[in-house]
Design a protein around this motif. Structure first.
Motif, PDB file in Angstrom:
ATOM      1  N   ALA A 103      15.794 -89.862  25.541  1.00  0.00           N
ATOM      2  CA  ALA A 103      17.005 -89.116  25.154  1.00  0.00           C
ATOM      3  C   ALA A 103      18.112 -90.076  24.726  1.00  0.00           C
ATOM      4  O   ALA A 103      18.943 -89.744  23.869  1.00  0.00           O
ATOM      5  CB  ALA A 103      17.473 -88.243  26.314  1.00  0.00           C
ATOM      6  N   GLU A 104      18.097 -91.299  25.290  1.00  0.00           N
ATOM      7  CA  GLU A 104      19.121 -92.300  24.942  1.00  0.00           C
ATOM      8  C   GLU A 104      18.628 -93.265  23.861  1.00  0.00           C
ATOM      9  O   GLU A 104      19.320 -94.245  23.537  1.00  0.00           O
ATOM     10  CB  GLU A 104      19.510 -93.087  26.201  1.00  0.00           C
ATOM     11  N   GLY A 105      17.390 -93.024  23.327  1.00  0.00           N
ATOM     12  CA  GLY A 105      16.848 -93.911  22.284  1.00  0.00           C
ATOM     13  C   GLY A 105      16.436 -95.263  22.824  1.00  0.00           C
ATOM     14  O   GLY A 105      16.483 -96.273  22.108  1.00  0.00           O
ATOM     15  N   LEU A 106      16.027 -95.302  24.100  1.00  0.00           N
ATOM     16  CA  LEU A 106      15.696 -96.573  24.750  1.00  0.00           C
ATOM     17  C   LEU A 106      14.266 -96.572  25.308  1.00  0.00           C
ATOM     18  O   LEU A 106      13.656 -95.526  25.507  1.00  0.00           O
ATOM     19  CB  LEU A 106      16.661 -96.829  25.913  1.00  0.00           C
ATOM     20  N   LEU A 107      13.782 -97.779  25.565  1.00  0.00           N
ATOM     21  CA  LEU A 107      12.556 -98.001  26.336  1.00  0.00           C
ATOM     22  C   LEU A 107      12.882 -99.054  27.380  1.00  0.00           C
ATOM     23  O   LEU A 107      13.778 -99.875  27.184  1.00  0.00           O
ATOM     24  CB  LEU A 107      11.422 -98.528  25.438  1.00  0.00           C
ATOM     25  N   GLN A 108      12.141 -99.063  28.486  1.00  0.00           N
ATOM     26  CA  GLN A 108      12.323-100.109  29.496  1.00  0.00           C
ATOM     27  C   GLN A 108      11.271-101.198  29.270  1.00  0.00           C
ATOM     28  O   GLN A 108      10.076-100.910  29.234  1.00  0.00           O
ATOM     29  CB  GLN A 108      12.174 -99.529  30.912  1.00  0.00           C
ATOM     30  N   LEU A 109      11.731-102.434  29.111  1.00  0.00           N
ATOM     31  CA  LEU A 109      10.820-103.567  28.881  1.00  0.00           C
ATOM     32  C   LEU A 109      10.741-104.390  30.166  1.00  0.00           C
ATOM     33  O   LEU A 109      11.743-104.919  30.642  1.00  0.00           O
ATOM     34  CB  LEU A 109      11.322-104.442  27.735  1.00  0.00           C
ATOM     35  N   LYS A 110       9.525-104.492  30.730  1.00  0.00           N
ATOM     36  CA  LYS A 110       9.356-105.261  31.957  1.00  0.00           C
ATOM     37  C   LYS A 110       8.588-106.541  31.664  1.00  0.00           C
ATOM     38  O   LYS A 110       7.496-106.508  31.085  1.00  0.00           O
ATOM     39  CB  LYS A 110       8.600-104.442  33.011  1.00  0.00           C
ATOM     40  N   ASP A 111       9.169-107.685  32.063  1.00  0.00           N
ATOM     41  CA  ASP A 111       8.487-108.976  31.963  1.00  0.00           C
ATOM     42  C   ASP A 111       7.530-109.067  33.150  1.00  0.00           C
ATOM     43  O   ASP A 111       7.962-109.120  34.303  1.00  0.00           O
ATOM     44  CB  ASP A 111       9.521-110.112  32.015  1.00  0.00           C
ATOM     45  N   MET A 112       6.228-109.088  32.877  1.00  0.00           N
ATOM     46  CA  MET A 112       5.235-109.027  33.956  1.00  0.00           C
ATOM     47  C   MET A 112       5.133-110.332  34.741  1.00  0.00           C
ATOM     48  O   MET A 112       4.566-110.352  35.834  1.00  0.00           O
ATOM     49  CB  MET A 112       3.862-108.635  33.388  1.00  0.00           C
ATOM     50  N   GLU A 113       5.668-111.404  34.185  1.00  0.00           N
ATOM     51  CA  GLU A 113       5.649-112.682  34.923  1.00  0.00           C
ATOM     52  C   GLU A 113       6.824-112.769  35.888  1.00  0.00           C
ATOM     53  O   GLU A 113       6.669-113.082  37.060  1.00  0.00           O
ATOM     54  CB  GLU A 113       5.684-113.867  33.941  1.00  0.00           C
ATOM     55  N   SER A 114       8.031-112.490  35.389  1.00  0.00           N
ATOM     56  CA  SER A 114       9.231-112.636  36.224  1.00  0.00           C
ATOM     57  C   SER A 114       9.557-111.372  37.013  1.00  0.00           C
ATOM     58  O   SER A 114      10.267-111.420  38.015  1.00  0.00           O
ATOM     59  CB  SER A 114      10.440-112.996  35.346  1.00  0.00           C
ATOM     60  N   GLY A 115       9.042-110.210  36.529  1.00  0.00           N
ATOM     61  CA  GLY A 115       9.352-108.942  37.185  1.00  0.00           C
ATOM     62  C   GLY A 115      10.665-108.338  36.716  1.00  0.00           C
ATOM     63  O   GLY A 115      11.049-107.251  37.133  1.00  0.00           O
ATOM     64  N   GLU A 116      11.395-109.036  35.841  1.00  0.00           N
ATOM     65  CA  GLU A 116      12.687-108.524  35.353  1.00  0.00           C
ATOM     66  C   GLU A 116      12.478-107.376  34.369  1.00  0.00           C
ATOM     67  O   GLU A 116      11.537-107.391  33.579  1.00  0.00           O
ATOM     68  CB  GLU A 116      13.468-109.654  34.662  1.00  0.00           C
ATOM     69  N   GLN A 117      13.385-106.419  34.429  1.00  0.00           N
ATOM     70  CA  GLN A 117      13.292-105.249  33.553  1.00  0.00           C
ATOM     71  C   GLN A 117      14.612-105.031  32.840  1.00  0.00           C
ATOM     72  O   GLN A 117      15.676-105.205  33.423  1.00  0.00           O
ATOM     73  CB  GLN A 117      12.915-104.012  34.390  1.00  0.00           C
ATOM     74  N   GLU A 118      14.558-104.626  31.552  1.00  0.00           N
ATOM     75  CA  GLU A 118      15.789-104.399  30.775  1.00  0.00           C
ATOM     76  C   GLU A 118      15.540-103.299  29.764  1.00  0.00           C
ATOM     77  O   GLU A 118      14.409-103.102  29.307  1.00  0.00           O
ATOM     78  CB  GLU A 118      16.208-105.689  30.045  1.00  0.00           C
ATOM     79  N   PRO A 119      16.596-102.564  29.397  1.00  0.00           N
ATOM     80  CA  PRO A 119      16.435-101.534  28.363  1.00  0.00           C
ATOM     81  C   PRO A 119      16.466-102.175  26.967  1.00  0.00           C
ATOM     82  O   PRO A 119      17.204-103.132  26.735  1.00  0.00           O
ATOM     83  CB  PRO A 119      17.654-100.627  28.576  1.00  0.00           C
ATOM     84  N   ILE A 120      15.617-101.677  26.039  1.00  0.00           N
ATOM     85  CA  ILE A 120      15.686-102.140  24.647  1.00  0.00           C
ATOM     86  C   ILE A 120      15.679-100.921  23.740  1.00  0.00           C
ATOM     87  O   ILE A 120      15.162 -99.855  24.101  1.00  0.00           O
ATOM     88  CB  ILE A 120      14.522-103.092  24.267  1.00  0.00           C
ATOM     89  N   ALA A 121      16.253-101.079  22.546  1.00  0.00           N
ATOM     90  CA  ALA A 121      16.360 -99.960  21.608  1.00  0.00           C
ATOM     91  C   ALA A 121      14.994 -99.602  21.052  1.00  0.00           C
ATOM     92  O   ALA A 121      14.242-100.482  20.631  1.00  0.00           O
ATOM     93  CB  ALA A 121      17.317-100.324  20.481  1.00  0.00           C
ATOM     94  N   LEU A 122      14.687 -98.295  21.040  1.00  0.00           N
ATOM     95  CA  LEU A 122      13.402 -97.815  20.536  1.00  0.00           C
ATOM     96  C   LEU A 122      13.204 -98.195  19.071  1.00  0.00           C
ATOM     97  O   LEU A 122      12.110 -98.599  18.672  1.00  0.00           O
ATOM     98  CB  LEU A 122      13.325 -96.289  20.703  1.00  0.00           C
ATOM     99  N   ASP A 123      14.267 -98.095  18.265  1.00  0.00           N
ATOM    100  CA  ASP A 123      14.080 -98.334  16.827  1.00  0.00           C
ATOM    101  C   ASP A 123      13.888 -99.818  16.464  1.00  0.00           C
ATOM    102  O   ASP A 123      13.585-100.141  15.322  1.00  0.00           O
ATOM    103  CB  ASP A 123      15.224 -97.709  16.002  1.00  0.00           C
ATOM    104  N   SER A 124      14.095-100.725  17.444  1.00  0.00           N
ATOM    105  CA  SER A 124      13.862-102.150  17.135  1.00  0.00           C
ATOM    106  C   SER A 124      12.819-102.780  18.066  1.00  0.00           C
ATOM    107  O   SER A 124      12.728-104.000  18.174  1.00  0.00           O
ATOM    108  CB  SER A 124      15.186-102.923  17.242  1.00  0.00           C
ATOM    109  N   VAL A 125      12.008-101.926  18.727  1.00  0.00           N
ATOM    110  CA  VAL A 125      11.073-102.432  19.731  1.00  0.00           C
ATOM    111  C   VAL A 125      10.027-103.377  19.138  1.00  0.00           C
ATOM    112  O   VAL A 125       9.698-104.410  19.732  1.00  0.00           O
ATOM    113  CB  VAL A 125      10.405-101.258  20.506  1.00  0.00           C
ATOM    114  N   VAL A 126       9.516-103.054  17.955  1.00  0.00           N
ATOM    115  CA  VAL A 126       8.465-103.896  17.352  1.00  0.00           C
ATOM    116  C   VAL A 126       9.033-105.279  17.014  1.00  0.00           C
ATOM    117  O   VAL A 126       8.420-106.313  17.326  1.00  0.00           O
ATOM    118  CB  VAL A 126       7.853-103.211  16.103  1.00  0.00           C
ATOM    119  N   GLU A 127      10.217-105.290  16.406  1.00  0.00           N
ATOM    120  CA  GLU A 127      10.855-106.571  16.043  1.00  0.00           C
ATOM    121  C   GLU A 127      11.175-107.394  17.289  1.00  0.00           C
ATOM    122  O   GLU A 127      10.940-108.619  17.343  1.00  0.00           O
ATOM    123  CB  GLU A 127      12.144-106.329  15.255  1.00  0.00           C
ATOM    124  N   THR A 128      11.679-106.721  18.332  1.00  0.00           N
ATOM    125  CA  THR A 128      12.026-107.414  19.599  1.00  0.00           C
ATOM    126  C   THR A 128      10.796-108.084  20.202  1.00  0.00           C
ATOM    127  O   THR A 128      10.812-109.248  20.593  1.00  0.00           O
ATOM    128  CB  THR A 128      12.645-106.437  20.607  1.00  0.00           C
TER     129      THR A 128
END
Length: 420
Positions: free
Chosen positions: A389-414
């Motif tokens: 609903a906010e145009g976001l996805l949650q990206l989790k780094d599986m090594e560090s365990g850190e999680q952050e929101p990233i924009a859905l429309d730029s997920v592939v580039e990110t």
């Protein structure tokens, strides 16, 4: 009702172990691709005559180990017990030797079949990578192939292997040696089958692994004492080229290999950590094979390295291959809408060259994250209804365990940026 099992003496390759076998095949093929060898593939079965003529009527392979069948049309076929005869047949049939660029350099990979007593390292179905240089008589080619195999093994991290080297002479000098060896062998106390072999191919008796036979072979005439000047000079050149390339080898006067077609240079790669099945590969020069199977004179040299045996050698040395994960990004959808969105994201990632996978079925978050862990992915992409609903996805780094929101429309580039 019982389930079917793989036939006796065979095995299935399944993940994750299969990744090891693929890595070994690729490591053996890499130096060949870098040295002018082109890939060739031949059928899994051939005319029986190809092997009985090429490999040799007196060899164990032809007399005891070959799987043969008669087709409905009456053709006599054999599952291929080795690769060289098939590759040479295919090269002749395609007239590769007439293209004007000799030697014809070819490499191949596949399964081979021999009816043997199954034991560790000796199966009825086994995998090899092989290489052949067809149509040129040059000690530099013999040395090149030995050096490339040595390079492949070292790239895998193997150190405890040895290269055994010998010369089997040629049609000029081998008959003299054959006569001397036959005279010696006829005086021994050997069983009926071995005595018969003395008359057909006495060199094969030297290859007999039984202790009671080896004990009697002490004092047998050595081939090196019968080599003609041309064969001696050829062998010395191979040895000198290996020494110049800093590839260590051991002279082994009794090394004959198990096939009838070898002439001059013959070699074997052995690993002392494998017990009785110590040979991990081998080969040699086979200058007369083309004529044996109906072709023109095409002096050639080649080898085959066992993939199964190489894997066992790696285990014996405690070497773990650095095999990259097959998945870089694992997508975890929470709900049907999230699955539709993430399925589209995964498809775009794959088209961009990123290895991506998705949690299929209707797993909850906990089970889906377990699947992400098992995939060994670098990142997990989690999407729920609120995120979308906010145009976001949650990206989790599986090594560090850190999680952050990233924009859905730029997920592939990110993700392509972070993974590069």
């Amino acid at each position: 009702m019982s389930t079917f099992k793989a036939p006796k003496g065979t095995y299935d390759l399944t993940p994750p172990d299969s990744a090891k076998y693929l890595a070994v095949r690729e490591a053996i093929a890499a130096p060949l691709k870098n040295s002018g060898y082109g890939y060739i593939e031949t059928p899994g079965f051939e005319n029986v005559e190809l092997f009985s003529r090429g490999v040799g009527e007196s060899t164990d392979i032809v007399t005891k180990e070959m799987y043969t069948l008669t087709t409905k049309g009456g053709d006599h076929l054999a599952l291929r017990p080795e690769g060289t005869a098939s590759v040479l047949r295919a090269a002749l049939e395609a007239n590769l030797h007439k293209a004007g660029n000799l030697p014809v350099k070819l490499w191949y990979s596949g399964s081979y079949y021999r009816y043997e007593r199954p034991q560790k390292g000796r199966y009825r179905h086994f995998s090899q990578v092989g290489a052949e240089a067809i149509g040129t008589e040059d000690p530099a080619l013999d040395a090149e192939l030995i050096i490339l195999a040595d390079q492949a093994y070292r790239a895998l991290g193997l150190r405890q292997f040895r290269i055994l080297l010998n010369s089997l002479g040629d049609k000029e000098c081998r008959p003299l040696y054959r006569d001397a060896l036959q005279a010696f062998l006829r005086g021994l106390d050997l069983d009926e089958e071995t005595a018969r072999r003395i008359e057909i191919n006495p060199l094969r008796v030297l290859d007999d692994k039984r202790a009671e036979v080896q004990k009697q072979l002490v004092g047998a005439p050595l081939l090196r004492d019968y080599l003609c000047d041309a064969c001696k000079a050829y062998h010395e050149e191979v040895r000198a080229l290996l020494t110049t390339a800093a590839v260590a080898y051991e002279d082994d006067e009794k090394l004959v290999r198990g096939l009838d077609y070898y002439t001059r240079t013959t070699f074997e790669f052995v690993h002392d950590g494998l017990g009785s099945q110590s040979a991990v590969g081998g080969g040699g020069r086979y200058d007369g094979l083309s004529e044996m199977i109906g072709g023109p004179a095409l002096p050639s040299v080649g080898w085959a390295l066992g993939v199964d045996r190489t894997v066992l050698a790696l285990e014996a040395e405690g070497i773990t291959l650095d095999i990259p994960s097959t998945t870089a990004v694992f997508a975890v959808p929470l709900g049907e809408e999230a699955k539709r969105v993430l399925f589209a994201v995964v498809t775009r990632l794959r088209r961009s060259g990123v290895a991506a996978d998705l949690s299929y079925g209707s797993k909850g978050l906990k089970a889906a994250m377990k699947a992400a862990n098992r995939s060994q992915a670098r990142f997990a992409l989690v999407a729920g209804e609120r995120d979308l609903a906010e145009g976001l996805l949650q990206l989790k780094d599986m090594e560090s365990g850190e999680q952050e929101p990233i924009a859905l429309d730029s997920v592939v580039e990110t993700l392509t940026s972070r993974l590069s």
